[in-house]
Design a protein around this motif. Structure first.
Motif, PDB file in Angstrom:
ATOM      1  N   PHE A 143      44.545  69.860  36.618  1.00  0.00           N
ATOM      2  CA  PHE A 143      44.105  70.775  37.678  1.00  0.00           C
ATOM      3  C   PHE A 143      44.070  72.210  37.168  1.00  0.00           C
ATOM      4  N   ALA A 144      45.089  72.582  36.402  1.00  0.00           N
ATOM      5  CA  ALA A 144      45.125  73.957  35.895  1.00  0.00           C
ATOM      6  C   ALA A 144      43.918  74.206  34.999  1.00  0.00           C
ATOM      7  N   ASN A 145      43.590  73.208  34.166  1.00  0.00           N
ATOM      8  CA  ASN A 145      42.435  73.355  33.288  1.00  0.00           C
ATOM      9  C   ASN A 145      41.174  73.606  34.069  1.00  0.00           C
ATOM     10  N   TYR A 146      41.008  72.842  35.136  1.00  0.00           N
ATOM     11  CA  TYR A 146      39.759  72.970  35.879  1.00  0.00           C
ATOM     12  C   TYR A 146      39.736  74.269  36.669  1.00  0.00           C
ATOM     13  N   VAL A 147      40.817  74.550  37.364  1.00  0.00           N
ATOM     14  CA  VAL A 147      40.781  75.587  38.394  1.00  0.00           C
ATOM     15  C   VAL A 147      41.170  76.964  37.871  1.00  0.00           C
ATOM     16  N   LEU A 148      42.102  76.988  36.907  1.00  0.00           N
ATOM     17  CA  LEU A 148      42.672  78.275  36.523  1.00  0.00           C
ATOM     18  C   LEU A 148      41.637  79.270  35.991  1.00  0.00           C
ATOM     19  N   PRO A 149      40.762  78.904  35.026  1.00  0.00           N
ATOM     20  CA  PRO A 149      39.761  79.890  34.578  1.00  0.00           C
ATOM     21  C   PRO A 149      38.839  80.340  35.714  1.00  0.00           C
ATOM     22  N   LEU A 150      38.503  79.407  36.613  1.00  0.00           N
ATOM     23  CA  LEU A 150      37.655  79.790  37.742  1.00  0.00           C
ATOM     24  C   LEU A 150      38.377  80.774  38.662  1.00  0.00           C
ATOM     25  N   MET A 151      39.655  80.521  38.874  1.00  0.00           N
ATOM     26  CA  MET A 151      40.423  81.378  39.781  1.00  0.00           C
ATOM     27  C   MET A 151      40.533  82.796  39.278  1.00  0.00           C
TER      28      MET A 151
END
Lengths: 581, 358
Positions: A99-107
Motif C-alpha cells: 500500500f505504501a508503494n502505491y499510495v505514498l508517492p501519490l500522496m
C-alpha cells in the motif's frame, strides 16, 4: 463549493490528459513504476495470505478434537510454524509495504519512489523467498520449531528445513530493509513544493515511523539468524549450552526485531485507519498532531519492550520490571490514537454503506480488545501465568487479525477505485465485513478463556475438558475462510466489469485523488497543489468563510479561509499551521 | 421535560462502574487457586479486568452510539463540522490512560515483590547438605554450593546421574550443570516476603527432557515421574532441562518457569489446596510437546510422608540393585515370594500383588 471540489479544481493542471495504460503482462516484469510494484506486492501477498490461511484451517482442524487424529505431530508443528512465518513475513509486513508503494508517492505528489530499481528489487526478492519456504513442505523437512525458532530445539529438528527457514527470513528481511530506506528517502526528499511535514497525510507519518523501526531492528534479527545458521551448519555453539553458549541470548536478539515487528505490522494500518475514517465520515481527523507524534512515540518505545516476551526465561527481576513499565507506557500513545478516531467519528456523517468505513470501525472495535489484553500481558505476575498459552494466541490474533488484517481490508476498499479505476460492490463488501467480524470473534474470543484455564499453545493434543471451546474456535476459523470468498470474487469481478470510479469517488482531499484513476504512468503532469489541508472537511460549513469570488487574498488569511490564492497559480502560499487555514 | 445530558452521562458512568466492578469479580475465567501466590495474581487480574471492562464498554459504546446517531442520512451530501481537535480533551485522554497504566504497574510491582521476585540472594542462605548434593539427580543443587565443584568432578557427576542417564546419548545435548561464568543460577520467583527468613521446607529438583519431567527429592534421593507436595509448606523447585527448553507450568499455582539447558532456574511457592493438578510443559519442545504433561499431587503432610517412604524403597538403590532390573535372582523363589519383603515396605498386600501379576 465543498473542499474536495476546491482541491480538485486547483489540481486540474496536475492531471495528465491522456494517461497511458499499463498492459497486463507488465505486472509480471521487473517494472520500476511504483504503482506496478504496489500491485505486485498486494497480489503476491494476498496469495500468500490464502496459503497461510489454509494452513491455519488445517491447524484448527487438528485442534477440533483433543486427540492427534488429523495430521502427525511433526506435520502439525510445521503447519503452525509456516502459518506464522507466512502471515507475518509474507502477508502483513509486505502488504503494508505494498500500500505504501502505491499510495505514498501519490500522496506526496511525487512521480515515483526515490530509488525505483531498488524498489523493484525489494519486491522481486519476496516471491523466491516465499516459494522456497513453502517448497520446504515438498522436501519433506519443513521447519517445525515455531516461528520463534528457539535453539536448542531448532538445532535438533530437521537441518534442511531450519536452513531454508533462516535463508527465507534473511531474504525477506533484506527486502524489508530496502523498502524502508526507499520510503524514508522518498518521504524526506520527494514531497511536492509546499508540502511540509505537518501537511503530510497521517499514512505518511505512519510509514515514516514504520520504516525507521525496520531500519533499526531488522539487522539485529539478521545477525541472530546468521549466528543460528553457524550453530546449525558449522557446529559453533553461540546458542548451544554444551559449548558454553546461551540459548537466552538468541531470544534477546530475536525479540529485539520481532517485537518491533509487531509495530511494523500495525503502524501502517493505524495510518490507513487515520485516512479512511475522516474521508468516509466527512470530518477532519481529530488531533492530527497527537496522532502523528504518537506514531513516532510508538516507534521509539517499540524498541525498548522486547524482553516482555521473555518474562519466564529467567531474566532478573529488575529487568522484568523495566520491560513491564515500558510495555505499559506504549498503551498511552495507542490510546491517544483510538480516542482520536472515536472523536473523529463523533458528530460526523458516517457513510456506513461503504465497506472501507465498516472495516475501519471494526478495526477500532476489535483492536481495543487486543490492546487491553496487551496491557494485561505486560503485568509480569499475570504474564507468568498466561505466557505461552492460548491467551497469548488470542491477544496476538486480536492485534494482527482484528487490527492489521481489518486495516488491510479497509485499505483495499478505500484505494481499490484509485488503483483500478473501478468501484467495488458495496453489498458484497458488507457481507464480507459481517462474516469477517463474526468469524474473527468466534475464532479468537474463546481462546482467552482457554489460555487462562490452562491450555498451552503449539500443541497438537490437549486436555479433553477444553474440547467444546476448541470446537467453536475451529468453526470460527472455517467461517473466516469462507469470508474471504466474497472479497476475492468481488475484487476479480469489479476489476473487470465494475462501474467506473472517476478520479475522486470519495470526495477525498489527499493528493492521490487529484489525478486520474488509475493514475497516469508518471502520476502528475505538474507538481500538484495543496489548495486545502489533507483533512479539511466541512470548512464550508463555517459561517465566516471568505467567498472564493473574493479577489483580495489578504482578507482570506483567517481561520476559516478556504483558499487564499488563485488556483491557476502553480504554487499558492500555504499556511503551515492547521489553525491558519 | 428534557433530562439534561450531564445527568445522562452521570447515570451511564455509574452503571458502567457497577457493571465493571461486578464483572471484574465474576468473570469465571481462571482455574482454582492452589498456591498462596495464586491469590495475589488473581487479585491483580481482577483489578485489571475491572478497568478493562470499563474501557471496553466505553469504546464500544461510543462506536455503537456514533454508528446509530451519526450515520449519514439519505441525500445528505454535506460534510460534517470542521472540528480539528480539542487540546484539553486530548490532554485528558492522555493523562487518564497514563495514570491507569502507572497504577497497574505499581500494583504489579507490589504483587511481584510479594511473590518474592526480588529475593535473589536469600536462597543462598538455605543450607544444602553435602549429602544432599551427592544424591542422584541432585546435581543441579550443587550449583548452589559456596565451593563450586571443579569442571572435572561436575562432568563425572553429570555422567553418573541415573535420573537422566537413559536419555543421554551422543545425539543429544548433555545436561550441563556448571556453565562457566556468572548467571548460571537464575532465581526468578523466591519465597514470599514473610517466608524469606526461613529456608524452604522441601526442595525438589526438576529436569525437563523430551517428553517427560523427572523430579528428584534431594533429601531422600527419591526420583519420580510425578510431583508430590505437602500442602501448606513452602517448596523450592530447582529447574533445568536436558535437551531443549521446556517450561514448568501448573495453572492452578499461576506459576511458570522455563527449564533451560545449561541454566538452573528456581521458583519458590507454597501449595495451599489439596488436589491433583496438571503439570504442563509450556514451551515448544518438539512434536510431542502436547503430550509432555504429568501431575502434581498436593496432599496432607502425613500422606506426603507415607508416599515418600514408599518411593524410597523403590528408588534408593542404584540401578544394578533395583528389583525391577534384577528379577528373581535366587531361582528357587517365585516372583511373589521374592517381591514380598519389598511390597510389604511399599504398603502393598500380597493379594494385590497377586492380582497385578495374574
Amino acid at each position: 463549493m465543498v473542499q474536495a471540489q476546491i482541491q480538485q479544481k486547483a489540481n486540474i493542471a496536475a492531471e495528465i490528459d491522456e494517461p497511458g495504460v499499463r498492459k497486463w503482462w507488465e505486472y509480471f516484469t521487473f517494472n520500476t513504476d511504483h504503482k506496478v510494484i504496489g500491485i505486485q506486492y498486494l497480489v503476491t501477498t494476498f496469495i500468500f495470505y490464502c496459503i497461510g490461511g489454509v494452513m491455519a484451517d488445517l491447524v484448527r482442524t487438528e485442534l477440533r478434537t483433543p486427540e492427534v487424529d488429523f495430521v502427525t505431530p511433526e506435520v502439525y508443528n510445521s503447519l503452525f510454524t509456516l502459518h506464522a512465518t507466512i502471515m507475518i513475513f509474507l502477508w502483513i509486513v509486505p502488504a503494508g509495504a505494498g500500500f505504501a508503494n502505491y499510495v505514498l508517492p501519490l500522496m506526496i505528489g511525487a512521480k515515483d519512489m526515490a530509488f525505483p530499481r531498488l524498489n523493484a528489487l525489494a519486491f522481486w526478492i519476496i516471491p523466491p523467498a516465499g516459494l522456497m519456504l513453502i517448497a520446504s513442505l515438498l522436501v519433506g523437512d519443513a521447519p517445525d520449531a515455531g516461528w520463534t525458532s528457539y535453539p536448542p530445539l531448532s538445532l535438533l529438528t530437521g537441518q534442511v528445513g531450519e536452513g531454508i527457514w533462516i535463508m527465507s527470513i534473511l531474504l525477506l528481511g533484506t527486502s524489508s530493509i530496502l523498502g524502508a530506506i526507499n520510503f524514508l528517502v522518498t518521504l524526506i526528499k520527494m514531497r511536492t513544493p509546499g508540502l511540509g511535514f505537518h501537511q503530510l497525510p497521517l499514512f505518511c507519518w505512519a510509514m515514516f515511523a514504520t520504516s525507521a523501526l525496520v531500519l533499526i531492528s531488522t539487522p539485529v534479527l539478521a545477525a541472530g539468524l546468521i549466528l543460528l545458521a553457524f550453530d546449525l551448519f558449522a557446529g559453533t555453539t553461540f546458542f548451544n549450552p554444551t559449548g558454553g553458549g546461551d540459548p537466552v541470548v538468541y531470544q534477546h536478539m530475536f525479540w529485539f526485531y520481532s517485537h518491533p515487528a509487531v509495530y511494523i505490522m500495525i503502524l501502517p494500518f493505524f495510518g490507513v485507519i487515520s485516512e479512511v475514517i475522516p474521508v468516509h465520515s466527512r470530518k477532519p481527523i481529530f488531533g492530527y498532531k497527537a496522532i502523528a507524534y504518537s506514531s513516532l512515540a510508538i516507534s521509539f518505545l517499540g524498541l525498548i519492550v522486547w524482553a516482555h516476551h521473555m518474562f519466564t526465561s529467567g531474566i532478573p527481576g529488575w529487568l522484568r520490571m523495566f520491560f513491564m513499565i515500558t510495555t505499559m507506557i506504549i498503551a498511552v500513545p495507542t490510546g491517544i490514537k483510538i480516542f482520536s478516531w472515536l472523536a473523529t467519528l463523533w458528530g460526523g456523517k458516517l457513510h456506513l454503506e461503504r465497506p472501507a468505513l465498516l472495516f475501519a470501525i471494526g478495526f477500532v472495535g476489535t483492536f481495543v480488545i487486543g490492546g487491553i489484553s496487551g496491557v494485561m500481558l505486560a503485568a509480569v505476575p499475570f504474564d507468568i501465568h498466561v505466557h505461552d498459552t492460548y491467551f497469548v494466541v488470542a491477544h496476538l490474533h486480536y492485534v494482527l487479525f482484528g487490527g492489521s488484517v481489518l486495516g488491510i481490508y479497509a485499505a483495499f476498499y478505500h484505494w481499490f477505485p484509485k488503483m483500478t479505476g473501478r468501484m467495488l460492490n458495496n453489498f458484497w463488501g458488507q457481507v464480507h465485513f459481517a462474516l469477517t467480524i463474526i468469524g474473527l470473534n468466534l475464532t479468537f474470543l474463546p481462546m482467552h478463556k482457554l489460555g487462562m484455564m490452562g491450555m498451552n499453545r503449539r500443541i497438537a493434543q490437549y486436555d479433553p475438558k477444553f474440547a467444546f471451546l476448541n470446537e467453536i474456535c475451529t468453526y470460527g476459523a472455517y467461517l473466516l475462510a469462507v469470508s474471504t470468498l466474497p472479497f476475492i470474487i468481488n475484487v476479480i469481478w469489479s476489476w473487470m466489469y465494475g462501474p467506473k470510479a472517476g478520479n475522486n469517488p470519495w470526495k477525498a482531499l489527499t493528493l492521490e485523488w487529484m489525478t486520474a484513476s488509475p493514475p497516469a504512468i508518471e502520476n502528475f503532469h505538474k507538481p500538484p497543489i495543496l489548495a486545502t489541508g489533507p483533512y479539511d472537511y466541512g470548512l464550508e460549513n463555517t459561517s465566516e468563510g471568505v467567498p472564493l469570488s473574493d479577489t483580495e487574498p489578504v482578507l482570506s488569511a483567517s481561520t476559516n479561509s478556504v483558499l487564499r490564492a488563485n488556483p491557476d497559480e502553480p504554487y499558492p502560499a500555504i499556511a503551515a499551521e492547521t489553525d491558519e487555514r | 421535560m428534557k433530562i439534561p445530558s450531564s445527568i445522562w452521562t452521570l447515570l451511564i458512568g455509574i452503571l458502567l462502574t457497577l457493571v465493571s466492578l461486578w464483572y471484574g469479580q465474576n468473570h469465571n475465567l481462571l482455574p482454582a487457586e492452589a498456591s498462596e501466590e495464586a491469590s495475589l495474581v488473581d487479585g491483580l487480574f481482577n483489578t485489571m479486568m475491572t478497568i478493562s471492562t470499563g474501557i471496553f464498554l466505553i469504546v464500544e459504546g461510543v462506536l455503537i452510539y456514533s454508528v446509530v446517531r451519526y450515520r449519514r442520512r439519505r441525500d445528505d451530501d454535506k460534510d460534517g463540522p470542521p472540528i480539528h481537535g480539542n487540546v484539553p480533551l486530548e490532554i485528558l485522554w492522555t493523562a487518564i490512560p497514563a495514570i491507569i497504566v502507572i497504577g497497574i504497574s505499581v500494583y504489579s510491582f507490589d504483587v511481584y515483590n510479594e511473590m518474592g521476585g526480588f529475593n535473589p540472594h536469600a536462597i543462598h542462605q538455605a543450607p544444602v547438605s553435602p549429602q544432599a548434593m551427592k544424591m542422584p539427580g541432585a546435581a543441579f543443587a550443587a550449583t548452589l554450593s559456596t565451593t563450586p565443584a571443579t569442571a572435572q568432578s561436575s562432568l563425572t557427576q553429570q555422567e553418573q546421574d541415573p535420573a537422566t542417564a537413559a536419555v543421554r546419548n551422543a545425539d543429544q545435548i548433555p545436561q550441563k550443570q556448571n556453565a562457566p561464568g556468572a548467571g548460571i543460577v537464575s532465581p526468578t520467583i523466591g519465597p514470599t516476603i514473610e517466608k524469606q527468613s526461613k529456608p524452604p521446607a522441601l526442595q525438589v529438583n526438576v529436569t525437563g527432557l523430551q517428553y517427560a519431567w523427572i523430579f528428584t527429592y534431594p533429601e531422600t534421593g527419591v526420583t519420580t515421574g510425578e510431583l508430590h507436595l505437602p500442602v501448606g509448606q513452602q517448596v523450592r523447585i530447582n529447574i533445568t532441562a536436558n535437551d531443549v527448553i521446556h517450561a514448568f507450568w501448573v495453572p492452578e499455582f499461576r506459576l511458570k518457569q522455563d527449564a533451560i539447558p545449561g541454566r538452573q532456574t528456581e521458583i519458590s511457592f507454597t501449595p495451599s489446596k489439596e488436589g491433583t493438578y496438571a503439570l504442563i510443559c509450556a514451551e515448544l519442545c518438539g512434536p510431542y510437546h502436547g503430550a509432555m504433561r504429568t501431575q502434581v499431587v498436593v496432599e496432607k503432610p502425613e500422606a506426603f510422608a507415607a508416599w515418600m517412604q514408599q518411593q524410597q524403597v523403590a528408588t534408593t538403590q542404584t540401578l544394578d540393585q533395583a528389583i525391577a532390573a534384577n528379577p528373581s535372582s535366587p531361582p528357587e523363589l517365585t516372583s511373589t515370594e521374592f517381591l514380598a519383603p519389598y511390597s510389604r515396605d511399599m504398603g502393598i498386600t500380597p493379594e494385590t500383588l497377586h492380582q497385578i501379576h495374574n
